[in-house]
Design an enzyme around this catalytic site. Structure first.
Site, PDB file in Angstrom:
ATOM      1  N   ARG A  26      50.397  16.326  -2.891  1.00 40.25           N
ATOM      2  CA  ARG A  26      49.736  16.235  -1.532  1.00 40.25           C
ATOM      3  C   ARG A  26      50.478  16.367  -0.378  1.00 40.25           C
ATOM      4  O   ARG A  26      50.052  16.941   0.613  1.00 40.25           O
ATOM      5  CB  ARG A  26      49.010  14.817  -1.460  1.00 40.25           C
TER       6      ARG A  26
ATOM      7  N   THR B 149      47.630   8.690  -0.564  1.00 40.73           N
ATOM      8  CA  THR B 149      46.350   9.220  -0.311  1.00 40.73           C
ATOM      9  C   THR B 149      46.797  10.087   1.037  1.00 40.73           C
ATOM     10  O   THR B 149      46.041  11.220   0.937  1.00 40.73           O
ATOM     11  CB  THR B 149      45.443   8.167  -0.054  1.00 40.73           C
TER      12      THR B 149
ATOM     13  N   HIS C 220      42.646  14.259  -6.871  1.00 37.00           N
ATOM     14  CA  HIS C 220      42.427  12.805  -7.479  1.00 37.00           C
ATOM     15  C   HIS C 220      42.966  12.581  -8.631  1.00 37.00           C
ATOM     16  O   HIS C 220      42.966  13.351  -9.726  1.00 37.00           O
ATOM     17  CB  HIS C 220      40.859  12.672  -7.641  1.00 37.00           C
TER      18      HIS C 220
ATOM     19  N   ARG D 266      49.791   9.620 -10.549  1.00 39.74           N
ATOM     20  CA  ARG D 266      49.731   9.282  -9.281  1.00 39.74           C
ATOM     21  C   ARG D 266      50.924   9.458  -8.586  1.00 39.74           C
ATOM     22  O   ARG D 266      50.775   9.949  -7.304  1.00 39.74           O
ATOM     23  CB  ARG D 266      49.349   7.717  -9.253  1.00 39.74           C
TER      24      ARG D 266
ATOM     25  N   ASN E  81      42.539  15.792   0.572  1.00 38.42           N
ATOM     26  CA  ASN E  81      44.190  15.750   0.078  1.00 38.42           C
ATOM     27  C   ASN E  81      44.426  16.252  -1.250  1.00 38.42           C
ATOM     28  O   ASN E  81      45.004  15.918  -2.135  1.00 38.42           O
ATOM     29  CB  ASN E  81      44.418  14.411   0.254  1.00 38.42           C
TER      30      ASN E  81
ATOM     31  N   PHE F  16      34.358   6.032   5.645  1.00 33.77           N
ATOM     32  CA  PHE F  16      34.463   7.447   5.307  1.00 33.77           C
ATOM     33  C   PHE F  16      33.744   7.924   3.961  1.00 33.77           C
ATOM     34  O   PHE F  16      33.704   8.965   3.617  1.00 33.77           O
ATOM     35  CB  PHE F  16      36.067   7.727   4.732  1.00 33.77           C
TER      36      PHE F  16
ATOM     37  N   LYS G 254      40.238  18.995  -5.837  1.00 31.71           N
ATOM     38  CA  LYS G 254      39.109  18.989  -5.040  1.00 31.71           C
ATOM     39  C   LYS G 254      38.957  20.121  -4.258  1.00 31.71           C
ATOM     40  O   LYS G 254      39.766  21.240  -4.362  1.00 31.71           O
ATOM     41  CB  LYS G 254      39.700  17.759  -4.027  1.00 31.71           C
TER      42      LYS G 254
HETATM   43  P1  IDP Z   1      43.306   7.566  -3.820  1.00 27.48           P
HETATM   44  O1  IDP Z   1      42.583   9.238  -3.961  1.00 27.48           O
HETATM   45  O2  IDP Z   1      44.699   8.196  -3.103  1.00 27.48           O
HETATM   46  O3  IDP Z   1      43.164   6.921  -4.958  1.00 27.48           O
HETATM   47  P2  IDP Z   1      41.288   6.009  -2.413  1.00 27.48           P
HETATM   48  O4  IDP Z   1      41.673   4.901  -1.410  1.00 27.48           O
HETATM   49  O5  IDP Z   1      40.723   5.770  -3.840  1.00 27.48           O
HETATM   50  O6  IDP Z   1      42.535   7.076  -2.555  1.00 27.48           O
HETATM   51  O7  IDP Z   1      40.101   7.101  -1.638  1.00 27.48           O
HETATM   52  C1  IDP Z   1      39.650   8.005  -2.353  1.00 27.48           C
HETATM   53  C2  IDP Z   1      39.367   9.272  -1.552  1.00 27.48           C
HETATM   54  O8  IDP Z   1      38.712   8.963  -0.300  1.00 27.48           O
HETATM   55  C3  IDP Z   1      40.752   9.676  -1.184  1.00 27.48           C
HETATM   56  O9  IDP Z   1      41.614  10.305  -1.990  1.00 27.48           O
HETATM   57  C4  IDP Z   1      40.492  10.603  -0.090  1.00 27.48           C
HETATM   58  O10 IDP Z   1      39.919  11.748  -0.191  1.00 27.48           O
HETATM   59  C5  IDP Z   1      39.257   9.650   0.625  1.00 27.48           C
HETATM   60  N1  IDP Z   1      39.710   8.917   1.630  1.00 27.48           N
HETATM   61  C6  IDP Z   1      40.427   7.518   1.606  1.00 27.48           C
HETATM   62  N2  IDP Z   1      40.617   6.883   2.665  1.00 27.48           N
HETATM   63  C7  IDP Z   1      40.257   7.711   3.724  1.00 27.48           C
HETATM   64  C8  IDP Z   1      40.016   7.733   5.058  1.00 27.48           C
HETATM   65  O11 IDP Z   1      40.598   6.675   5.814  1.00 27.48           O
HETATM   66  N3  IDP Z   1      39.374   8.638   5.866  1.00 27.48           N
HETATM   67  C9  IDP Z   1      38.808   9.781   5.101  1.00 27.48           C
HETATM   68  N4  IDP Z   1      38.901   9.913   3.830  1.00 27.48           N
HETATM   69  C10 IDP Z   1      39.512   9.028   3.021  1.00 27.48           C
HETATM   70 MG    MG Z   2      41.338   6.187  -5.616  1.00 23.26          MG
END
Ligand code: IDP
Ligand code: MG
Length: 139
Positions: free
Chosen positions: A102, A91, A115, A85, A112, A57, A9
């Site tokens: 991360r 996350t 992806h 993962r 973070n 978000f 990212k």
């Molecule tokens: P993941 O990347 O671990 O699968 P997801 O829940 O799919 O997590 O969320 C996608 C992306 O959205 C995250 O990697 C992060 O960049 C962002 N994100 C997730 N939750 C939050 C939040 O609570 N606040 C701000 N950004 C978030």
């Molecule tokens: Mg995801």
């Protein structure tokens, strides 16, 4: 053998961490079989993260994802969807295990660093979103 879609990212690319993240991937016996640096359009970001469009978000996430170049990759390995993962970590970097990408490099729950596809089905959709067949070695 399985494939998954990885994104390094903007926060990580801008801090020159592409090589260090790739090194962790390779040390974990995962093969990078396709890779390119691109900048997403806002439409691409909204489509890619479409499952999150109702989340508070969502707009912030899409702005962040277009804020600079990203590196998109196809990774190959045994059970690589779940393996990557695990290597990424939770996350929210604060909740991530030691030695995960991360934990090592993430700045916040949003920034973070990486992806990774969350299922085999999604990995196919996500790989097709970014790559044509001729761009993926040894598919
Ligand atoms: P993941 O990347 O671990 O699968 P997801 O829940 O799919 O997590 O969320 C996608 C992306 O959205 C995250 O990697 C992060 O960049 C962002 N994100 C997730 N939750 C939050 C939040 O609570 N606040 C701000 N950004 C978030
Ligand atoms: Mg995801």
């Amino acid at each position: 053998m399985e494939l998954t879609l990885s994104i390094i990212k903007p926060d990580a690319v801008s801090r020159n961490l592409t090589g260090q993240i790739n090194s962790l991937i390779e040390k974990n016996n995962i093969k990078i079989v396709a890779q390119k640096m691109i900048r997403l359009s806002i439409d691409d970001a909204k489509t890619f993260y479409g499952v999150h469009k109702e989340r508070a978000f969502f707009e912030d996430l899409c702005s962040y994802m277009i804020s600079g170049p990203i590196v998109v990759q196809v990774l190959k390995g045994k059970s690589v969807v779940s393996k990557y993962r695990d290597l990424m970590g939770a996350t929210n970097p604060e909740n991530a295990e030691e030695n995960t990408i991360r934990k090592l490099y993430g700045l916040s729950v949003e920034e973070n660093s990486v992806h990774g596809s969350d299922s085999k089905e999604n990995s196919k959709v996500e790989i097709d979103f970014f790559f044509s067949k001729r761009e993926i070695f040894n598919l």
